[in-house]
Design a protein around this motif. Structure first.
Motif, short mmCIF file in Angstrom:
data_model
loop_
_atom_site.label_atom_id
_atom_site.label_comp_id
_atom_site.label_asym_id
_atom_site.label_seq_id
_atom_site.Cartn_x
_atom_site.Cartn_y
_atom_site.Cartn_z
N VAL A 63 133.60 66.58 -107.98
CA VAL A 63 133.03 65.23 -108.00
C VAL A 63 132.26 64.99 -109.30
N CYS A 64 131.49 65.97 -109.74
CA CYS A 64 130.72 65.82 -110.98
C CYS A 64 131.65 65.71 -112.19
N TYR A 65 132.70 66.50 -112.19
CA TYR A 65 133.66 66.43 -113.31
C TYR A 65 134.33 65.06 -113.36
N GLU A 165 124.07 64.28 -109.64
CA GLU A 165 123.54 64.15 -108.28
C GLU A 165 124.49 63.36 -107.39
N GLN A 166 125.78 63.53 -107.64
CA GLN A 166 126.79 62.86 -106.82
C GLN A 166 126.97 63.62 -105.50
N LYS A 167 127.31 62.87 -104.46
CA LYS A 167 127.62 63.51 -103.17
C LYS A 167 128.97 64.21 -103.30
N PRO A 168 129.16 65.38 -102.71
CA PRO A 168 128.32 66.09 -101.73
C PRO A 168 127.36 67.12 -102.33
N CYS A 169 126.94 66.95 -103.56
CA CYS A 169 125.99 67.90 -104.15
C CYS A 169 124.67 67.83 -103.37
N PRO A 170 124.05 68.97 -103.03
CA PRO A 170 122.84 68.96 -102.20
C PRO A 170 121.64 68.34 -102.91
#
Length: 257
Positions: A63-65, A165-170
């Motif tokens: 997701v972050c990438y 800080e995108q989901k699903p990052c805690p």
């Protein structure tokens, strides 16, 4: 991707280009295509594999990438090179169309018939407009892709550390880009060469329009000069005819004794 076809295309259109166009072709082939093929693909490589985040949360890395790199630089530049070079094919096709018309005209009326075009590769009439429109299209393509790179990646810089800080990052995690300095240099190089190509295309349009305007003005002046000469010769002829008629109508007065 087969770049041999692109090289053949650029070489074919080179003989129909102006001096600015030949410089543009040289920059595109040497400083954009060659750099892209030889270095850019190796610098980026498997970018997602080298993108690291300090979390083990499933899906966070992907997701972050995707958030920071929605489109690959390499694929974006490949599309740019394709779109910016293919319009040159229109010029080659237009010249081929002229040559085909000339050939058919000779077959129909013989080898000694009047030619449709003095030079099929000379930029006159429809070919002039085709050439200018391809230049406008190239400028639009390069400017669009330069803007897209800036808009998609929020500038031309590659920071060593980015916060995600995108989901699903805690929570907010740290992600690291591989070889950020090298990628920054290549990105700036491709952007600068694109801007140089834009300037060359603008100079070429100004040159073509200026040359065309100069030819039109010269043609008008020549036409006016011919018209003035004809009017002057006609006036002289009328005066000569008037004098002849006057001489004929005037009676000869006999001499007095």
């Amino acid at each position: 991707m087969n770049w041999a076809f692109l090289q053949g295309l650029l070489s074919g259109v080179n003989k129909y280009s102006t001096a600015f166009g030949r410089v543009w072709l040289s920059i595109v082939f040497l400083f954009r295509v060659m750099v892209f093929v030889v270095a850019a693909e190796k610098v980026w490589g498997d970018e997602q594999k080298d993108f690291k985040c300090n979390t083990a949360q499933p899906g966070c890395h992907n997701v972050c990438y995707d958030h920071f790199f929605p489109v690959s630089h390499v694929r974006l530049w490949a599309l740019q090179l394709i779109f910016v070079t293919c319009p040159s094919l229109l010029v080659v096709m237009h010249v081929a169309y002229r040559e085909d018309r000339e050939k058919k005209n000779k077959l129909k009326y013989g080898e000694n018939c009047r030619r449709l075009y003095q030079n099929t590769g000379k930029k006159r009439g429809g070919l002039w407009w085709t050439y200018v429109l391809t230049l406008v299209f190239k400028i639009a393509v390069d400017a669009t892709f330069v803007y897209l790179v800036y808009h998609i990646y929020e500038g031309y810089d590659f920071p060593s550390l980015i916060k995600c800080e995108q989901k699903p990052c805690p929570n907010k995690v740290d992600c690291f880009i591989a070889r950020p300095t090298e990628k920054r240099i290549f990105t700036l190089f491709m952007v600068v060469t694109s801007l140089v190509c834009i300037l060359l295309s603008i100079f070429e349009i100004v040159y073509l329009v200026g040359k065309r305007c100069r030819e039109c003005i010269s043609s008008l002046q020549h036409s006016r000069h011919d018209m003035t000469n004809r009017m002057s010769s006609g006036s002289n002829l009328m005066e000569s005819n008037t004098l002849k008629l006057t001489d004929k109508k005037t009676p000869n007065t006999p001499a007095l004794p």
